[in-house]
Motif scaffolding. Structure first.
Motif: not given
Length: 264
Positions: A223-239
């Motif tokens: 949180l707060g370092i340039g990556f949105t939670t949606y970016t992380l969610k997209t990666i985890v969904m791909h994994l």
């Protein structure tokens, strides 16, 4: 027979309904309220091709359709297309086109204000109003409010959407990345499809699966370092689509963390 959009059953979307949240102490329950056109109108989606706003964005053009009496219809509804006097009468009264539209297009901000009024009017009639207090929160593109009962509190955000055909894709009133989004622009959202994806994964996952904890820990840590939670969610969904569910136990957490960092 209302001349306003017809709200359908709300659909819970977002992290709170998917089983994870980056901030447990500040959860917002987001629900999407699909809107159907009122009788005598259709919604026609037009893609915004200007390129000024990131992502896929649409305008919702409101088109009148014929409702002249037919043999198979029991009710006698005059069509504004073929009866100019009916069109004149409708234009003189508060209605869908002259209160919720800008030109021929459905307006996000006017729709949100209209729904605020519905919530304010309906709340006193609900049994929950005797034990819960409601505070309507300012929001231009949604209907947001906070419910409190003693030390309990809930924040709810109602988003509005129009379905694309029979799919799980909608155009919605959610905010865009642009600070100057016109009120007639409706961005495309996949929130309903994503919620269903996590529901399917939950049915397949063993009890000791860490996939939601993994997503929650990553979202909180970044949180707060340039990556949105949606970016992380997209990666985890791909994994989740590529790594078997047996690879999401606690003992695999560091490996899944490395996988995520590689994609970032």
């Amino acid at each position: 027979n209302s001349s306003y959009p017809v709200p359908q059953r709300a659909i819970g979307v977002g992290s709170a309904f998917e089983g994870w949240s980056p901030r447990e102490e500040d959860v917002v329950y987001s629900v999407l309220v699909p809107l159907n056109p009122p009788r005598g109108h259709t919604f026609h989606l037009e893609m915004d091709t200007s390129g000024h706003i990131p992502g896929r964005n649409f305008f919702i053009r409101v088109e009148p359709v014929c409702t002249c009496p037919r043999e198979q219809q029991d009710d006698n509804v005059l069509c504004s297309l073929h009866h100019p006097e009916e069109e004149q009468r409708r234009n003189e009264e508060p209605n869908f086109l002259n209160t919720l539209c800008t030109g021929s297009y459905l307006d996000v901000e006017k729709t949100a204000r209209w729904f605020y009024q519905l919530v304010r009017a309906a709340w006193p009639a609900l049994p929950q109003s005797h034990s819960w207090q409601i505070v309507l929160l300012p929001s231009r593109r949604s209907c947001k409010f906070k419910l409190t009962r003693g030390r309990q509190s809930l924040t709810v955000e109602l988003l509005f959407g129009v379905q694309e055909g029979n799919s799980d894709i909608y155009v919605s009133s959610q905010p865009t990345e642009s600070l100057f989004t016109p009120s007639t622009v409706w961005p495309e959202t996949y929130a309903v499809a994503e919620m269903k994806f996590f529901r399917i994964i939950a049915n397949q996952a063993p009890r000791n699966s860490w996939h939601l904890k993994c997503l929650q820990l990553l979202a909180r840590a970044l949180l707060g370092i340039g990556f949105t939670t949606y970016t992380l969610k997209t990666i985890v969904m791909h994994l989740l689509n590529t790594v078997p569910m047996s690879g999401w136990r606690m003992t695999h957490f560091l490996q899944r963390l490395e996988d995520t960092m590689e994609y970032l």
